[in-house]
Design a protein around this motif. Structure first.
Motif, short mmCIF file in Angstrom:
data_model
loop_
_atom_site.label_atom_id
_atom_site.label_comp_id
_atom_site.label_asym_id
_atom_site.label_seq_id
_atom_site.Cartn_x
_atom_site.Cartn_y
_atom_site.Cartn_z
N ILE A 1 -7.14 -2.20 -4.04
CA ILE A 1 -6.32 -1.09 -3.56
C ILE A 1 -7.25 -0.04 -2.96
O ILE A 1 -8.20 0.39 -3.60
CB ILE A 1 -5.51 -0.46 -4.70
N CYS B 1 -7.58 3.82 -1.78
CA CYS B 1 -6.85 5.05 -2.07
C CYS B 1 -7.71 6.28 -1.82
O CYS B 1 -8.94 6.21 -1.81
CB CYS B 1 -6.35 5.05 -3.50
N GLU C 1 -3.38 3.65 0.50
CA GLU C 1 -2.16 2.84 0.48
C GLU C 1 -0.93 3.64 0.06
O GLU C 1 0.18 3.15 0.16
CB GLU C 1 -2.35 1.64 -0.44
#
Length: 51
Positions: A2, A4, A39
């Motif tokens: 992920i 971020c 994201e």
């Protein structure tokens, strides 16, 4: 994995743990070397959360 921003780091960690049932590794991104977006919003990504 992920990508971020700093504001969404805790959320990314929680999502990763929920999905993979283990703690993630966290990598800091260099702004001048990597152009990615968070994201969860449209800001510059500061971290990669994942193994």
């Amino acid at each position: 994995m992920i990508m971020c921003c700093e504001e969404h780091m805790e959320l990314a960690i929680d999502v990763y743990v929920d999905n993979h049932e283990k703690a993630p590794e966290i990598y800091s991104l260099s702004v001048d070397k990597y152009d990615g977006i968070c994201e969860y919003c449209s800001r510059q990504a500061a971290y990669i959360v994942g193994n």
